[in-house]
Design a protein around this motif. Structure first.
Motif, PDB file in Angstrom:
ATOM      1  N   SER A   5       0.838  -1.182   0.000  1.00 17.30           N
ATOM      2  CA  SER A   5       0.000   0.000   0.000  1.00 17.30           C
ATOM      3  C   SER A   5       0.879   1.239   0.000  1.00 17.30           C
ATOM      4  O   SER A   5       1.325   1.691   1.043  1.00 17.30           O
ATOM      5  CB  SER A   5      -0.905  -0.013   1.235  1.00 17.30           C
ATOM      6  OG  SER A   5      -1.696   1.149   1.240  1.00 17.30           O
TER       7      SER A   5
ATOM      8  N   LYS B 259      -3.927  -0.637  14.302  1.00 10.50           N
ATOM      9  CA  LYS B 259      -5.029  -1.584  14.125  1.00 10.50           C
ATOM     10  C   LYS B 259      -4.637  -2.999  14.584  1.00 10.50           C
ATOM     11  O   LYS B 259      -5.436  -3.715  15.161  1.00 10.50           O
ATOM     12  CB  LYS B 259      -5.432  -1.604  12.644  1.00 10.50           C
ATOM     13  CG  LYS B 259      -6.627  -2.436  12.315  1.00 10.50           C
ATOM     14  CD  LYS B 259      -6.972  -2.261  10.831  1.00 10.50           C
ATOM     15  CE  LYS B 259      -8.180  -3.065  10.437  1.00 10.50           C
ATOM     16  NZ  LYS B 259      -8.508  -2.885   9.023  1.00 10.50           N
TER      17      LYS B 259
ATOM     18  N   ARG C  54      -5.107   0.086  -2.437  1.00 12.07           N
ATOM     19  CA  ARG C  54      -5.237   1.542  -2.519  1.00 12.07           C
ATOM     20  C   ARG C  54      -5.263   2.213  -1.150  1.00 12.07           C
ATOM     21  O   ARG C  54      -4.607   3.229  -0.948  1.00 12.07           O
ATOM     22  CB  ARG C  54      -6.510   1.888  -3.301  1.00 12.07           C
ATOM     23  CG  ARG C  54      -6.368   3.101  -4.157  1.00 12.07           C
ATOM     24  CD  ARG C  54      -7.564   3.302  -5.073  1.00 12.07           C
ATOM     25  NE  ARG C  54      -7.552   2.512  -6.291  1.00 12.07           N
ATOM     26  CZ  ARG C  54      -6.731   2.719  -7.312  1.00 12.07           C
ATOM     27  NH1 ARG C  54      -5.835   3.654  -7.251  1.00 12.07           N
ATOM     28  NH2 ARG C  54      -6.800   1.974  -8.391  1.00 12.07           N
ATOM     29  N   GLN C  55      -6.031   1.686  -0.212  1.00  8.55           N
ATOM     30  CA  GLN C  55      -6.145   2.301   1.117  1.00  8.55           C
ATOM     31  C   GLN C  55      -6.163   1.227   2.197  1.00  8.55           C
ATOM     32  O   GLN C  55      -6.903   0.257   2.089  1.00  8.55           O
ATOM     33  CB  GLN C  55      -7.429   3.115   1.233  1.00  8.55           C
ATOM     34  CG  GLN C  55      -7.418   4.392   0.450  1.00  8.55           C
ATOM     35  CD  GLN C  55      -8.654   5.205   0.758  1.00  8.55           C
ATOM     36  OE1 GLN C  55      -9.747   4.669   0.846  1.00  8.55           O
ATOM     37  NE2 GLN C  55      -8.479   6.497   0.931  1.00  8.55           N
TER      38      GLN C  55
ATOM     39  N   ASP D  14      -7.073   1.883   5.387  1.00  6.76           N
ATOM     40  CA  ASP D  14      -8.145   2.127   6.352  1.00  6.76           C
ATOM     41  C   ASP D  14      -9.395   1.314   6.033  1.00  6.76           C
ATOM     42  O   ASP D  14     -10.184   1.009   6.913  1.00  6.76           O
ATOM     43  CB  ASP D  14      -8.534   3.594   6.489  1.00  6.76           C
ATOM     44  CG  ASP D  14      -7.811   4.560   5.623  1.00  6.76           C
ATOM     45  OD1 ASP D  14      -6.994   4.157   4.797  1.00  6.76           O
ATOM     46  OD2 ASP D  14      -8.073   5.755   5.783  1.00  6.76           O
ATOM     47  N   THR D  15      -9.605   0.957   4.770  1.00  8.95           N
ATOM     48  CA  THR D  15     -10.780   0.186   4.392  1.00  8.95           C
ATOM     49  C   THR D  15     -10.461  -1.300   4.197  1.00  8.95           C
ATOM     50  O   THR D  15     -11.324  -2.063   3.787  1.00  8.95           O
ATOM     51  CB  THR D  15     -11.391   0.740   3.090  1.00  8.95           C
ATOM     52  OG1 THR D  15     -10.404   0.703   2.059  1.00  8.95           O
ATOM     53  CG2 THR D  15     -11.889   2.163   3.295  1.00  8.95           C
ATOM     54  N   PHE D  16      -9.240  -1.701   4.505  1.00 10.33           N
ATOM     55  CA  PHE D  16      -8.823  -3.097   4.336  1.00 10.33           C
ATOM     56  C   PHE D  16      -9.549  -3.994   5.330  1.00 10.33           C
ATOM     57  O   PHE D  16      -9.558  -3.729   6.523  1.00 10.33           O
ATOM     58  CB  PHE D  16      -7.307  -3.216   4.522  1.00 10.33           C
ATOM     59  CG  PHE D  16      -6.796  -4.629   4.428  1.00 10.33           C
ATOM     60  CD1 PHE D  16      -6.783  -5.285   3.215  1.00 10.33           C
ATOM     61  CD2 PHE D  16      -6.338  -5.287   5.557  1.00 10.33           C
ATOM     62  CE1 PHE D  16      -6.310  -6.587   3.121  1.00 10.33           C
ATOM     63  CE2 PHE D  16      -5.856  -6.585   5.472  1.00 10.33           C
ATOM     64  CZ  PHE D  16      -5.850  -7.241   4.252  1.00 10.33           C
ATOM     65  N   GLU D  17     -10.184  -5.051   4.831  1.00 10.03           N
ATOM     66  CA  GLU D  17     -10.882  -6.014   5.679  1.00 10.03           C
ATOM     67  C   GLU D  17      -9.908  -7.105   6.083  1.00 10.03           C
ATOM     68  O   GLU D  17      -9.461  -7.890   5.258  1.00 10.03           O
ATOM     69  CB  GLU D  17     -12.079  -6.615   4.938  1.00 10.03           C
ATOM     70  CG  GLU D  17     -13.210  -5.642   4.728  1.00 10.03           C
ATOM     71  CD  GLU D  17     -13.819  -5.144   6.032  1.00 10.03           C
ATOM     72  OE1 GLU D  17     -13.956  -5.941   6.977  1.00 10.03           O
ATOM     73  OE2 GLU D  17     -14.142  -3.947   6.103  1.00 10.03           O
ATOM     74  N   ASP D  18      -9.606  -7.168   7.341  1.00  9.43           N
ATOM     75  CA  ASP D  18      -8.672  -8.144   7.886  1.00  9.43           C
ATOM     76  C   ASP D  18      -9.408  -9.461   8.099  1.00  9.43           C
ATOM     77  O   ASP D  18     -10.098  -9.648   9.090  1.00  9.43           O
ATOM     78  CB  ASP D  18      -8.119  -7.605   9.220  1.00  9.43           C
ATOM     79  CG  ASP D  18      -7.058  -8.490   9.805  1.00  9.43           C
ATOM     80  OD1 ASP D  18      -6.602  -9.415   9.118  1.00  9.43           O
ATOM     81  OD2 ASP D  18      -6.678  -8.249  10.955  1.00  9.43           O
TER      82      ASP D  18
END
Length: 148
Positions: free
Chosen positions: A34, A103, A72-73, A75-79
């Motif tokens: 990223s 996080k 791309r980002q 903050d919106t990454f689903e772990d």
């Protein structure tokens, strides 16, 4: 893994791509990077492979990754499971690498690899010596304390 966008990112991505291609048991674990700057630099690296070492020069399209994906980002990454994540900046002061640190740091299943140098006073340097910090915590950018 906090990384620097130019040079270090491309080198580590090439190493990971090669290692994943040789180890089928790892191929279900995604690799993400990223960094918009690292992505832009990739075009320069792809253009000038003729100026690189023999291993890169003789490889067929070395920077067209099969196992590495651009994110791309963060903050919106689903772990949702295991992954390898490379994010800038390398000093963990702000940006994607810092967001991911805050996080993921409190979960003992997660690890952090510092591939570059760290300047005294930066979060990357503090992280190197996390175990010697008396209260075993870090201050987040939103001024809350994150315990390990």
């Amino acid at each position: 893994m906090p990384i620097f966008a130019l040079g270090e990112a491309q080198n580590i991505l090439l190493i990971l791509e090669e290692y994943w291609s040789q180890n089928p048991d790892l191929q279900t674990i995604p690799i993400y990077y990223s960094s918009s700057l690292a992505r832009k630099c990739m075009a320069v690296y792809q253009t000038y492979t003729n100026m690189m070492n023999d291993h890169i020069r003789t490889a067929h399209r070395p920077f067209d990754f099969k196992y590495v994906r651009f994110l791309r980002q963060v903050d919106t990454f689903e772990d949702v499971g295991s992954c390898v994540m490379l994010a800038t900046p390398g000093m963990l002061q702000s940006g994607g690498s810092r967001v991911l640190l805050e996080k993921w740091a409190s979960d003992p299943k997660n690890g952090l690899i510092l591939a570059g140098y760290s300047v005294e006073g930066t979060m990357a340097n503090v992280r190197l010596f996390w175990k010697v910090v008396a209260d075993d915590s870090i201050w987040c950018l939103n001024r809350r304390r994150l315990l390990r």
